[in-house]
Design a protein around this motif. Structure first.
Motif, PDB file in Angstrom:
ATOM      1  N   LEU A  76       0.820  -1.210   0.000  1.00 17.29           N
ATOM      2  CA  LEU A  76       0.000   0.000   0.000  1.00 17.29           C
ATOM      3  C   LEU A  76       0.856   1.263   0.000  1.00 17.29           C
ATOM      4  O   LEU A  76       0.492   2.272  -0.617  1.00 17.29           O
ATOM      5  CB  LEU A  76      -0.925   0.003   1.214  1.00 17.29           C
ATOM      6  N   LEU A  77       1.991   1.225   0.681  1.00 19.41           N
ATOM      7  CA  LEU A  77       2.854   2.398   0.788  1.00 19.41           C
ATOM      8  C   LEU A  77       3.909   2.446  -0.307  1.00 19.41           C
ATOM      9  O   LEU A  77       4.617   3.461  -0.434  1.00 19.41           O
ATOM     10  CB  LEU A  77       3.531   2.427   2.165  1.00 19.41           C
ATOM     11  N   LEU A 269      -7.737  -2.090   6.820  1.00 20.43           N
ATOM     12  CA  LEU A 269      -7.181  -1.691   5.535  1.00 20.43           C
ATOM     13  C   LEU A 269      -8.156  -2.000   4.397  1.00 20.43           C
ATOM     14  O   LEU A 269      -8.219  -1.269   3.405  1.00 20.43           O
ATOM     15  CB  LEU A 269      -5.856  -2.413   5.292  1.00 20.43           C
ATOM     16  N   ARG A 270      -8.923  -3.070   4.557  1.00 17.51           N
ATOM     17  CA  ARG A 270      -9.867  -3.458   3.499  1.00 17.51           C
ATOM     18  C   ARG A 270     -11.154  -2.646   3.544  1.00 17.51           C
ATOM     19  O   ARG A 270     -11.702  -2.274   2.502  1.00 17.51           O
ATOM     20  CB  ARG A 270     -10.198  -4.946   3.635  1.00 17.51           C
ATOM     21  N   THR A 271     -11.645  -2.348   4.753  1.00 17.17           N
ATOM     22  CA  THR A 271     -12.975  -1.726   4.865  1.00 17.17           C
ATOM     23  C   THR A 271     -12.930  -0.252   5.210  1.00 17.17           C
ATOM     24  O   THR A 271     -13.725   0.542   4.677  1.00 17.17           O
ATOM     25  CB  THR A 271     -13.811  -2.458   5.928  1.00 17.17           C
ATOM     26  N   GLU A 272     -12.046   0.155   6.109  1.00 19.92           N
ATOM     27  CA  GLU A 272     -12.058   1.545   6.584  1.00 19.92           C
ATOM     28  C   GLU A 272     -11.192   2.462   5.730  1.00 19.92           C
ATOM     29  O   GLU A 272     -11.543   3.626   5.512  1.00 19.92           O
ATOM     30  CB  GLU A 272     -11.597   1.596   8.046  1.00 19.92           C
ATOM     31  N   LEU A 273     -10.061   1.969   5.263  1.00 19.10           N
ATOM     32  CA  LEU A 273      -9.175   2.809   4.461  1.00 19.10           C
ATOM     33  C   LEU A 273      -9.892   3.430   3.258  1.00 19.10           C
ATOM     34  O   LEU A 273      -9.738   4.637   3.007  1.00 19.10           O
ATOM     35  CB  LEU A 273      -7.954   2.000   4.018  1.00 19.10           C
ATOM     36  N   PRO A 274     -10.706   2.670   2.494  1.00 20.84           N
ATOM     37  CA  PRO A 274     -11.388   3.293   1.358  1.00 20.84           C
ATOM     38  C   PRO A 274     -12.410   4.365   1.746  1.00 20.84           C
ATOM     39  O   PRO A 274     -12.812   5.164   0.891  1.00 20.84           O
ATOM     40  CB  PRO A 274     -12.089   2.107   0.670  1.00 20.84           C
TER      41      PRO A 274
END
Length: 400
Positions: A76-77, A269-274
């Motif tokens: 991701l980074l 990372l899958r649900t909140e990041l977007p």
């Protein structure tokens, strides 16, 4: 919240009452409410299956789900590798220690409001022997000229993005790149305290890999914005992360099993990041509505800082004692089922009677319109007036 000599049991009762009122509220503007442990475990089991094979064996000293999280974070980074740490404090102590060894200079340039200076009990000096210098004391990140003109050598420039204790403030992209370039001119390495880096992309207008590429190492948190249980990652080149792993072991950060934290982070990372960009988008209109609603209701000098939030978090300042504002907030939640500030208390970080609270626009806030916020702010202001009217001579501090 300032206590002015209140007994610990009274402080704890106030905290419990505030938490209970927030938990029972039908609508909460600020923050994310943590569900009870049973519900947390059930959600982790249900959601974890979407991000990792739950038939796999638990991790042992960094294998399995922990290693999967490290690889996902690095991807991701846009870095070569990443290492999971139980705390961000440990991750950054290790990063700065590694860079001091590599540069041969044990001086770190950072802001006086940066996390190691304010929230770590002097650990940077006590545990690593490093010293700090401050390119600026202004409530913002240092400029390129301030870094370039600092009158003593430093091996690492540490930039906290956003600078939380100054109001979650960020520089512009041009300012950030210029400041990093100034550090490079001085042969310094650059480390980003990116505990909340995930939500900085809307402000910079750049994807995460492009932001992270400016630095030699980046720390990110998995619980501050992503809803994880705990934990952080340090990301950078493969050789730097390998050396950081050795120091992680020395610091006691190689726990036997950490799969619950790793699963929760992968879920975040899958649900909140977007979703973070939508929170940032809502923060501006809702912050303006909060300020306008309080002012229209007659509260003196309500201030939002920054006036246009740089992320989904900002400060609200009011010229009233913290105890008065806390009581008003709890009464509003208890009596109406509407909570503006959730579990967060007001504090008096400077002058007595000048209070501040940090507001976080997250999932629950998406249900609010600016009109809803203005109406709730008006109700809160009436509770403030009610509490002030009940105060004995001498004010709220004597009442405590």
């Amino acid at each position: 919240m300032a206590t002015y000599g209140a007994q610990p049991d009274a402080v704890e009762r106030t905290r419990q009452r505030r938490n209970a009122a927030a938990a029972a509220s039908e609508r909460v503007l600020s923050g994310a409410l943590r569900p009870p442990m049973r519900e947390t475990l059930a959600r982790l089991a249900a959601d974890g299956a979407a991000v990792y094979d739950l038939d796999d064996h638990p991790d042992q000293y960094g294998t399995g789900a922990v290693r999967a999280l490290e690889r996902t974070t690095a991807e991701l980074l846009g870095t070569e590798d990443a290492a999971f740490f139980p705390t961000g404090t440990m991750a950054q102590q290790v990063a700065l220690r590694v860079w001091a060894g590599r540069t041969g200079i044990g001086t770190v340039a950072l802001h006086p409001l940066a996390h190691p200076e304010v929230h770590e009990r002097g650990a940077l000096t006590s545990l690593t022997g490093l010293r700090t210098v401050h390119p600026t004391t202004e409530p913002r990140l240092p400029s390129a000229d301030e870094v370039r003109e600092l009158d003593e050598p430093f091996g690492t420039l540490m930039l906290e993005l956003p600078l939380r204790d100054a109001g979650y403030v960020l520089p512009s992209w041009a300012e950030l790149t210029a400041t990093v370039a100034a550090a490079r001119e001085r042969d310094a390495v650059v480390h980003f305290d990116g505990a909340r880096l995930w939500e900085c992309t809307p402000h910079f207008g750049r994807p995460l890999p492009e932001i992270a590429a400016l630095a030699d190492s980046v720390y990110v948190s998995f619980y501050k914005s992503l809803g994880g249980l705990y934990g952080a990652a340090l990301a950078g080149s493969a050789d730097m992360i390998a050396e950081a792993g050795a120091w992680r072991h020395r610091y006691g950060g190689m726990l036997f099993q950490q799969f619950p934290a790793a699963l929760a982070a992968l879920v975040g990372l899958r649900t909140e990041l977007p979703r973070l960009a939508s929170y940032v988008e809502c923060a501006g209109p809702l912050a303006a509505a909060l300020r306008e609603g309080l002012a229209d209701a007659g509260l003196e000098w309500p201030r939002v800082h920054p006036e246009r939030p740089h992320t989904h978090q900002f400060q609200l300042w009011l010229p009233y004692p913290a105890a008065v504002l806390d009581e008003a907030a709890v009464r509003q939640a208890e009596q109406s089922g509407v909570s503006l500030f959730g579990r967060a208390p007001f504090s008096e970080p400077g002058l007595p009677g000048l209070s501040m609270i940090e507001v976080t626009i997250a999932a629950s806030a998406l249900e609010w319109t600016p009109a809803d916020v203005r109406e709730a702010a008006g109700h809160f202001a009436r509770h403030v007036a009610e509490v002030l009217a009940e105060q004995p001579p001498g004010g709220a501090q004597d009442a405590r």
